[in-house]
Design an enzyme around this catalytic site. Structure first.
Site, PDB file in Angstrom:
ATOM      1  N   GLU A 128      -8.182 -23.491  40.362  1.00 60.61           N
ATOM      2  CA  GLU A 128      -6.729 -23.256  40.417  1.00 60.61           C
ATOM      3  C   GLU A 128      -5.983 -24.589  40.515  1.00 60.61           C
ATOM      4  OE1 GLU A 128      -5.115 -20.352  40.062  1.00 60.61           O
ATOM      5  OE2 GLU A 128      -6.703 -18.880  40.375  1.00 60.61           O
ATOM      6  N   ARG A 136      10.829  -1.143  56.898  1.00 63.85           N
ATOM      7  CA  ARG A 136      11.512  -1.658  55.688  1.00 63.85           C
ATOM      8  C   ARG A 136      11.588  -3.179  55.648  1.00 63.85           C
ATOM      9  NH1 ARG A 136      15.159   2.589  56.981  1.00 63.85           N
ATOM     10  NH2 ARG A 136      14.641   4.438  55.749  1.00 63.85           N
ATOM     11  N   HIS A 193      -9.930 -12.831  34.368  1.00 65.40           N
ATOM     12  CA  HIS A 193      -9.973 -11.495  34.981  1.00 65.40           C
ATOM     13  C   HIS A 193     -10.972 -10.604  34.256  1.00 65.40           C
ATOM     14  CE1 HIS A 193      -5.756 -11.732  36.983  1.00 65.40           C
ATOM     15  NE2 HIS A 193      -6.714 -12.022  37.831  1.00 65.40           N
ATOM     16  N   ASN A 208      -0.650 -17.731  35.237  1.00 66.48           N
ATOM     17  CA  ASN A 208      -1.836 -16.940  34.869  1.00 66.48           C
ATOM     18  C   ASN A 208      -2.681 -17.628  33.803  1.00 66.48           C
ATOM     19  OD1 ASN A 208      -0.958 -14.961  36.619  1.00 66.48           O
ATOM     20  ND2 ASN A 208       0.190 -13.871  35.032  1.00 66.48           N
ATOM     21  N   GLU A 228       8.400 -12.687  38.270  1.00 68.11           N
ATOM     22  CA  GLU A 228       7.555 -12.721  37.070  1.00 68.11           C
ATOM     23  C   GLU A 228       8.120 -11.907  35.907  1.00 68.11           C
ATOM     24  OE1 GLU A 228       3.312 -12.995  37.881  1.00 68.11           O
ATOM     25  OE2 GLU A 228       2.907 -12.165  35.891  1.00 68.11           O
ATOM     26  N   LYS A 249       4.255 -24.903  41.871  1.00 64.70           N
ATOM     27  CA  LYS A 249       4.461 -23.460  42.022  1.00 64.70           C
ATOM     28  C   LYS A 249       5.896 -23.176  42.465  1.00 64.70           C
ATOM     29  CE  LYS A 249       2.588 -19.113  43.454  1.00 64.70           C
ATOM     30  NZ  LYS A 249       1.465 -18.330  43.920  1.00 64.70           N
ATOM     31  N   HIS A 282      -6.298 -16.829  33.244  1.00 68.01           N
ATOM     32  CA  HIS A 282      -6.577 -15.614  34.007  1.00 68.01           C
ATOM     33  C   HIS A 282      -6.830 -14.389  33.137  1.00 68.01           C
ATOM     34  CE1 HIS A 282      -5.393 -18.106  37.339  1.00 68.01           C
ATOM     35  NE2 HIS A 282      -5.518 -17.130  38.213  1.00 68.01           N
ATOM     36  N   LYS A 287       3.890 -12.933  46.564  1.00 64.71           N
ATOM     37  CA  LYS A 287       3.172 -11.773  46.024  1.00 64.71           C
ATOM     38  C   LYS A 287       2.329 -11.195  47.150  1.00 64.71           C
ATOM     39  CE  LYS A 287       2.765 -12.562  41.073  1.00 64.71           C
ATOM     40  NZ  LYS A 287       1.843 -12.795  39.926  1.00 64.71           N
ATOM     41  N   ARG A 292       7.012 -17.282  35.240  1.00 61.36           N
ATOM     42  CA  ARG A 292       5.993 -17.268  36.309  1.00 61.36           C
ATOM     43  C   ARG A 292       4.608 -16.906  35.771  1.00 61.36           C
ATOM     44  NH1 ARG A 292       6.446 -15.131  42.574  1.00 61.36           N
ATOM     45  NH2 ARG A 292       4.258 -15.462  43.082  1.00 61.36           N
ATOM     46  N   HIS A 308     -13.488 -15.677  41.899  1.00 61.99           N
ATOM     47  CA  HIS A 308     -12.273 -15.700  41.090  1.00 61.99           C
ATOM     48  C   HIS A 308     -12.094 -17.060  40.395  1.00 61.99           C
ATOM     49  CE1 HIS A 308      -8.160 -14.946  39.865  1.00 61.99           C
ATOM     50  NE2 HIS A 308      -7.789 -16.056  40.482  1.00 61.99           N
TER      51      HIS A 308
END
Ligand code: GLY
Length: 361
Positions: free
Chosen positions: A185, A121, A252, A245, A237, A227, A248, A143, A241, A265
């Protein structure tokens, strides 16, 4: 050495950016994590380069270490690899207080973070990113996760590391093409959050691309500060946040339409940023010099400006974007360099405009 604080109450931590960090990690752990043993998760490539240096510093400080070598590559970012990590930890009677160290790029970081989030946990973990992309993005912000055959990062958790230690010396072994891809980025941070960073990149781009340590440290620290401010406001998010993106949504879709083989990417994000900025201009949100300056710096960085895929393929991928709500998509627009905003956008309008972007010409 630069230090950036991520202020998240009890989950706060520091990001250190500098040189001689790998063999000096125990100094940074001092007062943050009390541990007499650590498990280093890495892949054979990165492990072969940096494991010894990291272990040497730990040994000198009297910290025992073992390593868990996972297979490199996105195809191994899955639950089977998580199970391998668990098997190793259980075989060694791992306890809840001894940390994992993620030594590597974003894939190793995401996997290790998720293993740490779920083993017993939650056990502590430290991010030691060795790629520019991981230093400016994935190692900071908590993340974590792995892919499912039906989608990338479908299984995961928000789980903050206890420390991020980025040694820019590791970037000298990074293939130049990876530095270039990560620059998308970096440029993104300038576009969404800091006109001064964008100006700095316009004047110092060559230095950054040559992996000049001073330029890199300045740029990485600034990206992490931007960030940090965003993550501190919206850790999970729920809103702002998502501004990270920028570029993106279409990025993506380009990656997906090319089955993740056509573009890295960062390269796809560069194309997505061009499209998003041109859309912002067409809708009257920003002046025409904004897409022009963006395209110029992306070009100078060696990032792609055109995509050979058909707009129809990309449209199909945009339609199945998991961030879509009904017919609307939360799209990131820019109103000037350094200022971006999120606005729900009708998918139909979006599809309409897509074919007009310069990336298809
Ligand atoms: N990579 C985007 C984020 O951390 O939210």
């Amino acid at each position: 050495m630069k230090k950036i604080k991520i202020g998240l109450g009890a989950r706060s931590y520091s990001v250190f950016i500098g040189t001689e960090i790998l063999n000096g990690l125990p100094r940074l752990m001092d007062g943050v994590i009390e541990a007499d043993r650590v498990a280093i998760v890495t892949d054979s490539l990165i492990g072969g380069l940096y494991l010894e240096s990291l272990k040497w510093g730990l040994r000198e400080a009297g910290i025992e270490s073992c390593e868990i070598i996972i297979s490199a590559g996105e195809e191994h970012k899955d639950l089977a690899t998580i199970e391998t990590i668990f098997d190793n930890l259980i075989a060694q009677d791992w306890d809840r207080w001894s940390p994992l160290i993620a030594l590597g790029g974003g894939i190793v970081g995401d996997i290790t973070g998720f293993a740490a989030a779920s083993f017993m946990r939650g056990i502590p973990y430290i991010q030691v990113p060795t790629t520019l992309l991981a230093m400016v993005d994935s190692s900071v912000g908590g993340k974590t996760g792995v892919n499912h055959p039906r989608g990338k990062n479908l299984i995961g958790a928000f789980y903050q590391p206890r420390l991020v230690a980025a040694d820019v010396g590791t970037l000298k072994s990074l293939p130049p093409v990876e530095i270039v891809a990560a620059m998308a980025e970096v440029i993104k941070y300038g576009m969404i959050g800091d006109a001064e960073l964008f100006d700095y990149l316009e004047t110092h781009l060559e230095k950054v691309l040559e992996a000049d340590k001073t330029a890199l440290m300045h740029v990485i620290a600034r990206c992490c500060e931007i960030k940090a401010a965003i993550v501190e406001e919206d850790e999970r998010e729920a809103g702002i946040r998502a501004i990270l993106n920028f570029g993106h949504t279409i990025g993506h879709a380009i990656e997906q339409a090319g089955e993740y083989r056509t573009f890295r990417h960062g390269e796809a994000v560069a194309l997505g940023m061009i499209a998003a900025t041109e859309l912002s201009h067409r809708l009257g949100y920003c002046k025409g010099d904004v897409p022009e300056r963006l395209k110029t710096i992306l070009h100078r960085a060696g990032l792609p400006e055109r995509v050979k895929l058909s707009p129809a393929d990309i449209l199909k991928a945009v339609k199945i974007d998991k961030k879509r709500t009904g017919t609307q998509i939360n799209f990131i627009f820019v109103d000037s360099i350094g200022k971006a905003f999120i606005k729900p956008f009708e998918l139909e309008n979006y599809l309409d405009k897509l074919t007009q972007f310069s990336i298809f010409r």
